[in-house]
Write a protein that holds these residues in place. Sequence first.
Motif, PDB file in Angstrom:
ATOM      1  N   LYS A   7       0.630  -1.026   0.272  1.00 45.75           N
ATOM      2  CA  LYS A   7       0.100  -0.260  -0.133  1.00 45.75           C
ATOM      3  C   LYS A   7       0.948   1.837   0.255  1.00 45.75           C
ATOM      4  O   LYS A   7       1.530   1.845   1.287  1.00 45.75           O
ATOM      5  CB  LYS A   7      -1.308  -0.010   1.092  1.00 45.75           C
ATOM      6  CG  LYS A   7      -1.765   1.238   1.133  1.00 45.75           C
ATOM      7  CD  LYS A   7      -2.725   1.064   2.454  1.00 45.75           C
ATOM      8  CE  LYS A   7      -4.107  -0.140   2.120  1.00 45.75           C
ATOM      9  NZ  LYS A   7      -5.022  -0.495   0.685  1.00 45.75           N
ATOM     10  N   PHE A   8       0.618   1.922  -0.810  1.00 47.32           N
ATOM     11  CA  PHE A   8       1.067   3.182  -0.459  1.00 47.32           C
ATOM     12  C   PHE A   8       0.710   4.705  -0.985  1.00 47.32           C
ATOM     13  O   PHE A   8      -0.701   4.341  -1.551  1.00 47.32           O
ATOM     14  CB  PHE A   8       2.412   3.543  -2.605  1.00 47.32           C
ATOM     15  CG  PHE A   8       2.782   2.428  -2.877  1.00 47.32           C
ATOM     16  CD1 PHE A   8       3.843   2.997  -2.704  1.00 47.32           C
ATOM     17  CD2 PHE A   8       2.863   1.661  -3.329  1.00 47.32           C
ATOM     18  CE1 PHE A   8       5.627   1.991  -2.720  1.00 47.32           C
ATOM     19  CE2 PHE A   8       4.246  -0.140  -3.725  1.00 47.32           C
ATOM     20  CZ  PHE A   8       4.951   0.806  -3.071  1.00 47.32           C
ATOM     21  N   THR A   9       0.955   5.864  -0.109  1.00 47.57           N
ATOM     22  CA  THR A   9       0.659   6.961  -0.176  1.00 47.57           C
ATOM     23  C   THR A   9       0.892   7.547  -0.614  1.00 47.57           C
ATOM     24  O   THR A   9       2.046   7.224  -1.788  1.00 47.57           O
ATOM     25  CB  THR A   9       0.395   7.702   1.438  1.00 47.57           C
ATOM     26  OG1 THR A   9       2.074   7.312   1.620  1.00 47.57           O
ATOM     27  CG2 THR A   9       0.052   6.289   2.744  1.00 47.57           C
ATOM     28  N   LYS A  10       0.306   8.741  -0.816  1.00 46.18           N
ATOM     29  CA  LYS A  10       1.031   9.806  -1.899  1.00 46.18           C
ATOM     30  C   LYS A  10       2.333  10.531  -1.596  1.00 46.18           C
ATOM     31  O   LYS A  10       3.082  10.545  -2.290  1.00 46.18           O
ATOM     32  CB  LYS A  10      -0.038  11.664  -1.573  1.00 46.18           C
ATOM     33  CG  LYS A  10       0.318  12.779  -2.543  1.00 46.18           C
ATOM     34  CD  LYS A  10       0.219  11.669  -4.027  1.00 46.18           C
ATOM     35  CE  LYS A  10       0.677  13.009  -4.960  1.00 46.18           C
ATOM     36  NZ  LYS A  10       1.695  14.002  -4.988  1.00 46.18           N
ATOM     37  N   LYS A  12       4.659   8.584  -0.329  1.00 43.22           N
ATOM     38  CA  LYS A  12       5.309   6.996  -0.672  1.00 43.22           C
ATOM     39  C   LYS A  12       5.999   7.370  -2.393  1.00 43.22           C
ATOM     40  O   LYS A  12       6.979   6.913  -2.644  1.00 43.22           O
ATOM     41  CB  LYS A  12       5.227   5.950  -0.169  1.00 43.22           C
ATOM     42  CG  LYS A  12       5.207   5.665   1.616  1.00 43.22           C
ATOM     43  CD  LYS A  12       4.480   4.421   2.138  1.00 43.22           C
ATOM     44  CE  LYS A  12       4.628   3.988   3.462  1.00 43.22           C
ATOM     45  NZ  LYS A  12       4.385   2.753   3.659  1.00 43.22           N
ATOM     46  N   ARG A  13       4.127   7.281  -2.985  1.00 40.76           N
ATOM     47  CA  ARG A  13       4.517   7.468  -4.471  1.00 40.76           C
ATOM     48  C   ARG A  13       5.542   8.077  -4.961  1.00 40.76           C
ATOM     49  O   ARG A  13       6.584   8.089  -6.078  1.00 40.76           O
ATOM     50  CB  ARG A  13       3.146   7.499  -4.869  1.00 40.76           C
ATOM     51  CG  ARG A  13       2.542   6.287  -4.628  1.00 40.76           C
ATOM     52  CD  ARG A  13       0.986   6.480  -5.577  1.00 40.76           C
ATOM     53  NE  ARG A  13       0.752   7.848  -5.569  1.00 40.76           N
ATOM     54  CZ  ARG A  13      -0.479   7.701  -4.782  1.00 40.76           C
ATOM     55  NH1 ARG A  13      -1.178   6.988  -3.878  1.00 40.76           N
ATOM     56  NH2 ARG A  13      -1.635   9.042  -3.752  1.00 40.76           N
ATOM     57  N   ALA A 289       0.477   1.121  -8.756  1.00 38.99           N
ATOM     58  CA  ALA A 289       0.177   1.995  -7.909  1.00 38.99           C
ATOM     59  C   ALA A 289      -0.935   3.432  -8.845  1.00 38.99           C
ATOM     60  O   ALA A 289      -1.895   4.005  -7.806  1.00 38.99           O
ATOM     61  CB  ALA A 289       1.205   2.844  -6.911  1.00 38.99           C
ATOM     62  N   GLY A 301      -4.493  10.749  -2.446  1.00 38.41           N
ATOM     63  CA  GLY A 301      -5.326   8.744  -1.293  1.00 38.41           C
ATOM     64  C   GLY A 301      -4.131   7.854  -1.364  1.00 38.41           C
ATOM     65  O   GLY A 301      -3.464   8.290  -2.326  1.00 38.41           O
ATOM     66  N   GLU A 302      -5.047   6.232  -0.733  1.00 38.40           N
ATOM     67  CA  GLU A 302      -3.790   5.396  -0.983  1.00 38.40           C
ATOM     68  C   GLU A 302      -4.397   4.502  -2.077  1.00 38.40           C
ATOM     69  O   GLU A 302      -5.399   4.775  -2.891  1.00 38.40           O
ATOM     70  CB  GLU A 302      -3.825   4.863   0.699  1.00 38.40           C
ATOM     71  CG  GLU A 302      -3.431   5.657   1.815  1.00 38.40           C
ATOM     72  CD  GLU A 302      -3.768   4.821   2.871  1.00 38.40           C
ATOM     73  OE1 GLU A 302      -4.555   3.806   2.951  1.00 38.40           O
ATOM     74  OE2 GLU A 302      -3.139   5.110   4.174  1.00 38.40           O
ATOM     75  N   SER A 303      -3.312   3.824  -2.311  1.00 33.39           N
ATOM     76  CA  SER A 303      -3.220   3.052  -3.955  1.00 33.39           C
ATOM     77  C   SER A 303      -2.621   1.574  -3.356  1.00 33.39           C
ATOM     78  O   SER A 303      -1.467   1.859  -2.817  1.00 33.39           O
ATOM     79  CB  SER A 303      -3.378   3.635  -5.044  1.00 33.39           C
ATOM     80  OG  SER A 303      -1.723   4.455  -4.785  1.00 33.39           O
ATOM     81  N   ASP A 304      -3.157   0.628  -4.638  1.00 30.16           N
ATOM     82  CA  ASP A 304      -1.896  -0.172  -4.014  1.00 30.16           C
ATOM     83  C   ASP A 304      -0.619  -0.640  -4.792  1.00 30.16           C
ATOM     84  O   ASP A 304      -1.471  -0.624  -6.182  1.00 30.16           O
ATOM     85  CB  ASP A 304      -2.721  -1.640  -3.804  1.00 30.16           C
ATOM     86  CG  ASP A 304      -3.853  -1.725  -2.129  1.00 30.16           C
ATOM     87  OD1 ASP A 304      -2.878  -0.918  -1.629  1.00 30.16           O
ATOM     88  OD2 ASP A 304      -4.600  -2.800  -2.282  1.00 30.16           O
TER      89      ASP A 304
END
Length: 364
Positions: A7-10, A12-13, A289, A301-304
């Motif tokens: 799972k990645f937050t903004k 982390k991306r 992601a 938002g978060e994404s996988d």
Amino acid sequence: MAVLKVKFTKTKRDKLAQILWILNWVSVVSGIILFSLGLFLKIEIKKRNEVMAKGGVNSVPNMLISVGVIACIINFLGGKICYDCSDTNKFSRWKLVMLPYIVCTFCFTFCILVGALMCYTMRNELEESLYLGLRDAIKFYKDTDIPGRCFLKKTVDMLQIGFKCCGNNGFRDWFEIQWVSARYLNMASKEVLDRLKSNVDGKFLVDGVPFSCCNPSSPRPCIQYQLTNNSAHYNYNFLTEELNIWVKGCREALLDYYTAIMRSIGITALLIWLFELSVLIGVRYLQTAMKNVLLLGDLEGESDGWLLENSFVEAAKYNISIIKNLGKANQISTVSGMNDPNIDVQNTNCGKTNVTTKSIPAAR
């Protein structure tokens, strides 16, 4: 089920995109290193091309040079893509390119692995090339007056001095060929004539070696001729005394030299392959992601992210089914009575069940 889902937050991306941008530029440098290693190996092989038979010895340096050039191009493009991925609006123009880019990069990393393994599997081919090339070079050692061969004497002498070797397999190889030109033989000498007549092929064979076989570190003056004749030299025993000439053959010496070079290049290529593979995995996570962010519609938002959307087994089954369907769709029925390949395709029910049909009146 996705494989290795993260799972990645903004934030982390964005960090992942920045790190991959830097790593792609490092990969460009690694591509330059591969190109340089391939060029170095090609030059080293060309230096001693006269003592190598024509063959596929250049396949390894050519492979490394090609992979190095491709690495610079692919990783330069990857750096641009990863830099734009930090901005969702810029990513939209790359979203259709990223998956083909990942597939091409995967094939490219596989080529790096092949090039690294070729460095370890080239030994037998190189040994055969050296054996045939050195055999011919020693055979034409005496032909200093023949165009195209006049350089071989100097080449072989410099080789034996530089690599501290003698002959192809050993110094005894010189006993089996005439390495003294007939131009320098005194045909009025009875000894020379007897030696020529004693040989079936009329060759002047001696149990001696060229001066380049002499070991300068030996305390005794070099014994070049009558190496097997103990009575010809004072305090000399051919069987027990250590000879003052190089004992190792030039094929073994050159093989050890090139093997050491290719072993070092192979280790470097394997390390570069592991590095490129790690960058590829990171790009795959970034691509999935960012794709899921666009699907969700929440750019903040978060994404996988994942390596594979389905498991390995499911992905394999899915790809096999696609290949089968493509093969089935491309079939053309040429035999009468053969079923239509689309006969098993179910028609979509559009919701109309009891549709009345009008009868067409027959013509009177």
